[in-house]
Design a protein around this motif. Structure first.
Motif, PDB file in Angstrom:
ATOM      1  N   THR A 156      -2.314  10.302 -11.149  1.00 38.85           N
ATOM      2  CA  THR A 156      -2.759   9.135 -11.919  1.00 38.85           C
ATOM      3  C   THR A 156      -1.830   8.874 -13.091  1.00 38.85           C
ATOM      4  O   THR A 156      -1.417   7.732 -13.333  1.00 38.85           O
ATOM      5  CB  THR A 156      -4.200   9.340 -12.424  1.00 38.85           C
ATOM      6  OG1 THR A 156      -5.059   9.543 -11.301  1.00 38.85           O
ATOM      7  CG2 THR A 156      -4.669   8.131 -13.207  1.00 38.85           C
ATOM      8  N   TYR A 210       9.227   5.630  -5.200  1.00 34.87           N
ATOM      9  CA  TYR A 210       7.811   5.351  -4.943  1.00 34.87           C
ATOM     10  C   TYR A 210       7.635   3.988  -4.272  1.00 34.87           C
ATOM     11  O   TYR A 210       7.003   3.881  -3.210  1.00 34.87           O
ATOM     12  CB  TYR A 210       7.021   5.410  -6.254  1.00 34.87           C
ATOM     13  CG  TYR A 210       5.536   5.217  -6.069  1.00 34.87           C
ATOM     14  CD1 TYR A 210       4.706   6.289  -5.770  1.00 34.87           C
ATOM     15  CD2 TYR A 210       4.954   3.955  -6.176  1.00 34.87           C
ATOM     16  CE1 TYR A 210       3.341   6.126  -5.580  1.00 34.87           C
ATOM     17  CE2 TYR A 210       3.586   3.769  -5.991  1.00 34.87           C
ATOM     18  CZ  TYR A 210       2.788   4.860  -5.696  1.00 34.87           C
ATOM     19  OH  TYR A 210       1.445   4.686  -5.500  1.00 34.87           O
ATOM     20  N   TYR A 211       8.183   2.953  -4.901  1.00 36.06           N
ATOM     21  CA  TYR A 211       7.974   1.611  -4.354  1.00 36.06           C
ATOM     22  C   TYR A 211       8.873   1.348  -3.150  1.00 36.06           C
ATOM     23  O   TYR A 211       8.525   0.541  -2.273  1.00 36.06           O
ATOM     24  CB  TYR A 211       8.169   0.561  -5.442  1.00 36.06           C
ATOM     25  CG  TYR A 211       7.032   0.568  -6.439  1.00 36.06           C
ATOM     26  CD1 TYR A 211       5.818  -0.032  -6.143  1.00 36.06           C
ATOM     27  CD2 TYR A 211       7.157   1.218  -7.666  1.00 36.06           C
ATOM     28  CE1 TYR A 211       4.752  -0.002  -7.036  1.00 36.06           C
ATOM     29  CE2 TYR A 211       6.111   1.255  -8.571  1.00 36.06           C
ATOM     30  CZ  TYR A 211       4.914   0.642  -8.249  1.00 36.06           C
ATOM     31  OH  TYR A 211       3.855   0.677  -9.135  1.00 36.06           O
ATOM     32  N   ASP A 232       1.234   9.917 -13.376  1.00 33.03           N
ATOM     33  CA  ASP A 232       2.547   9.572 -12.850  1.00 33.03           C
ATOM     34  C   ASP A 232       2.606   8.095 -12.482  1.00 33.03           C
ATOM     35  O   ASP A 232       3.579   7.409 -12.791  1.00 33.03           O
ATOM     36  CB  ASP A 232       2.852  10.441 -11.636  1.00 33.03           C
ATOM     37  CG  ASP A 232       4.335  10.463 -11.317  1.00 33.03           C
ATOM     38  OD1 ASP A 232       5.126  10.420 -12.269  1.00 33.03           O
ATOM     39  OD2 ASP A 232       4.688  10.503 -10.133  1.00 33.03           O
ATOM     40  N   LYS A 233       1.554   7.582 -11.836  1.00 37.48           N
ATOM     41  CA  LYS A 233       1.521   6.159 -11.482  1.00 37.48           C
ATOM     42  C   LYS A 233       1.504   5.296 -12.729  1.00 37.48           C
ATOM     43  O   LYS A 233       2.163   4.254 -12.784  1.00 37.48           O
ATOM     44  CB  LYS A 233       0.269   5.888 -10.613  1.00 37.48           C
ATOM     45  CG  LYS A 233       0.128   4.422 -10.167  1.00 37.48           C
ATOM     46  CD  LYS A 233       1.269   4.004  -9.247  1.00 37.48           C
ATOM     47  CE  LYS A 233       1.166   2.558  -8.830  1.00 37.48           C
ATOM     48  NZ  LYS A 233       0.008   2.260  -7.987  1.00 37.48           N
ATOM     49  N   LYS A 234       0.803   5.733 -13.743  1.00 34.89           N
ATOM     50  CA  LYS A 234       0.786   4.982 -14.999  1.00 34.89           C
ATOM     51  C   LYS A 234       2.182   4.880 -15.598  1.00 34.89           C
ATOM     52  O   LYS A 234       2.566   3.846 -16.149  1.00 34.89           O
ATOM     53  CB  LYS A 234      -0.178   5.631 -15.996  1.00 34.89           C
ATOM     54  CG  LYS A 234      -1.642   5.379 -15.709  1.00 34.89           C
ATOM     55  CD  LYS A 234      -2.531   6.005 -16.775  1.00 34.89           C
ATOM     56  CE  LYS A 234      -4.010   5.711 -16.506  1.00 34.89           C
ATOM     57  NZ  LYS A 234      -4.873   6.362 -17.531  1.00 34.89           N
ATOM     58  N   GLU A 272       0.299  -2.769  -3.995  1.00 30.99           N
ATOM     59  CA  GLU A 272       1.331  -1.997  -4.691  1.00 30.99           C
ATOM     60  C   GLU A 272       2.697  -2.683  -4.622  1.00 30.99           C
ATOM     61  O   GLU A 272       3.472  -2.627  -5.588  1.00 30.99           O
ATOM     62  CB  GLU A 272       1.393  -0.575  -4.139  1.00 30.99           C
ATOM     63  CG  GLU A 272       0.174   0.247  -4.521  1.00 30.99           C
ATOM     64  CD  GLU A 272       0.379   1.720  -4.270  1.00 30.99           C
ATOM     65  OE1 GLU A 272       0.383   2.496  -5.246  1.00 30.99           O
ATOM     66  OE2 GLU A 272       0.523   2.102  -3.090  1.00 30.99           O
TER      67      GLU A 272
END
Length: 277
Positions: free
Chosen positions: A4, A47-48, A6-8, A88
């Motif tokens: 969480t 990630y993306y 890390d995504k932030k 996403e």
């Protein structure tokens, strides 16, 4: 760090301002493109990039053998408006960081998205012929720009984007679609007028921005890996729709501008504002 948090941090990076130097703005205004280093971190691209790659291969419909494809089809797999396909992917496409750079380079108060597109040049994929993007767009102002984001280090053998410096200022070839003809005709015209061609690798995290009327091309991908690229096209938020001038602009008017009346401005449903001062 947990997932969480890390995504932030990834989302925070996509929103954080990138300092565009006055030298970069001047270079863009003069040459019609600019390459900027360290715009996105390896973590964001990893990630993306995985999300975008999954969407490309899930949504792709071009399955003909390479030998049976047209020059355009050999250039890349092209999947558009990923922001409408996945939440996403939308986070990446709607990055305020990237949109603000576009506004800074064009010198405008804000930008809307025209559309996004993933461009994946497969191993053995061919050239991307010389062309100018705005040939396809029924938009009144040249205040348009595309960000070209390689999702990996892109050496010369992968076919990085190349630019004819200053070509946005001339009106040669503005009626030519991307094709074998555009490659031949524009290569000859640009050489005759002594345009310098900037053709160099892209480091991981380096991106380019090029104006709608800047002529550009890419070489073939002779590596054994796909050249994975994500792009977003931005326009001045006060852009106006014009009467389409060719069959491609007719299609774009319907697909990307929701067939809005000629003379009106794009609206938020299809072309939301991504950055405004």
């Amino acid at each position: 760090m947990n997932a969480t948090l890390d995504k932030k941090s990834l989302l925070a990076e996509l929103d954080a301002p990138y300092q565009v130097s006055s030298e970069a703005v001047t270079f863009y205004q003069t040459n019609g493109y600019v390459k900027l280093k360290h715009v996105l971190s390896p973590a964001v691209l990893d990630y993306y990039g995985d999300i975008i790659t999954d969407l490309v291969f899930r949504l792709n419909t071009l399955i003909k053998p390479m030998a049976e494809r047209t020059t355009y089809e050999r250039a890349f797999l092209q999947i558009m408006n990923l922001w409408r396909e996945d939440a996403e992917a939308r986070e990446f496409v709607f990055s305020k960081r990237l949109a603000k750079i576009a506004a800074d380079l064009m010198g405008v108060d804000g930008v809307r998205i025209y559309h996004d597109q993933a461009l994946y040049k497969e191993p053995s994929g061919g050239i991307t012929p010389w062309h100018a993007d705005q040939f396809y767009w029924p938009l009144s102002s040249p205040k348009t720009v595309t960000v070209w984001i390689p999702l990996q280090h892109t050496p010369m053998e992968m076919g990085p984007l190349a630019f004819a410096e200053g070509s946005q200022h001339v009106e040669i070839g503005r009626d030519i679609e991307i094709s074998d003809d555009s490659e031949k005709i524009l290569a000859e015209a640009l050489q005759k007028q002594n345009f310098n061609v900037h053709d160099t690798p892209f480091e991981l995290g380096e991106v380019s921005y090029h104006a709608g009327w800047t002529f550009h091309r890419a070489g073939p991908n002779v590596s054994d890996k796909p050249r994975k690229v994500m792009t977003m096209i931005y326009m001045d938020k006060d852009q106006t729709i014009i009467q389409p001038r060719n069959q491609y602009q007719i299609a774009d008017h319907e697909t990307w501008l929701n067939s809005l009346p000629i003379g009106s401005q794009p609206q938020d449903e299809m072309n939301p504002i991504l950055f405004s001062r």
